[in-house]
Design a protein around this motif. Structure first.
Motif: not given
Lengths: 158, 158
Positions: B11, B115-117, B124, B151
């Motif tokens: 990610f 977009r990070p979770s 993400g 990640c």
């Protein structure tokens, strides 16, 4: 045109809110692996052991395979008896729950929008919501799909 | 984890604006008909003569076949070397121009959003624009697709 006699669904026949139910289709692990080997060879789609070790806990169908199976159900349910002129595209797909080997899916179709063509009076575009569920009644995927359909020929041309 | 050594795309490695080019793939009439016979048996996808007589002037690939071929190009280009965790869905598909027998398609990928979770810090979602073109450089289809990626593991866990 006598050759139109097999057509049951013209653009004119769609109304917002109409619901259609397709038949069902069961998918095997061999089919999941065969599709994914061609088009989506990620380990959790093509390998029994890799699927089991993945976050999915087993082989799952490629999302494109799920959509393609939904398409076949929709073709058999009504599209093959329609004045379909193809599709300009899809507004949204959501893959909600994995489709696994042995699952049986079916699709409910709901007419969301009916848009006559502005430039070509002989056709129009339909927005359909496709909702696929598995044998447990769980939603597995939704598609908001566009389809172009020809209008019913005027009586004078019959 | 030594088993992560084959992963080149986490990610963290995506940036808005990045562009990736896939390889290419040529499709035959036999492949178009084989796919459509299983999943989209409309006359202009499965029958040489019906295709020629249709508004398309020849057999054309099912839109789902085009997407599936694009997927294979994307898997081979980078997804198979990524920390892919599958996809929540697709934001849009446009089928712009028919894909015909003998056409060679390739895909350009552009990272549109990163977009990070919010709930799970180890992953993400990436929004990628997929643009397929044929051997004449003509656009044939676009997909705005979501992909979830893990990640990069923190150095302390290596």
């Amino acid at each position: 045109m006598a050759s139109n006699s097999g057509i049951q669904w013209y653009f004119d026949d769609f109304e917002v809110g109409q619901v259609l139910q397709t038949g069902s289709r069961t998918v095997s692990e061999a089919e999941i692996i065969a599709f994914a080997t061609q088009f989506d060879p990620q380990p959790f789609h093509v390998d029994h052991d890799a699927g089991a070790a993945s976050i999915f806990g087993g082989v799952i169908a490629s999302g494109w395979h799920t959509c393609s199976m939904m398409m076949r159900l929709v073709v058999d349910a009504f599209l093959s008896q329609s004045a379909s002129m193809g599709s300009p595209g899809i507004e949204e797909i959501r893959w909600i729950k994995p489709v696994r080997a042995g699952d049986t899916i079916s699709v409910q179709l709901t007419v969301r929008e009916v848009r006559p063509s502005r430039s070509k009076p002989d056709r129009g575009v339909i927005l359909l919501l496709w909702e696929a569920s598995n044998q447990h009644g769980e939603p597995v995927a939704t598609i908001k799909g566009l389809g172009m359909f020809g209008c019913r020929p005027a009586p004078s041309s019959l």
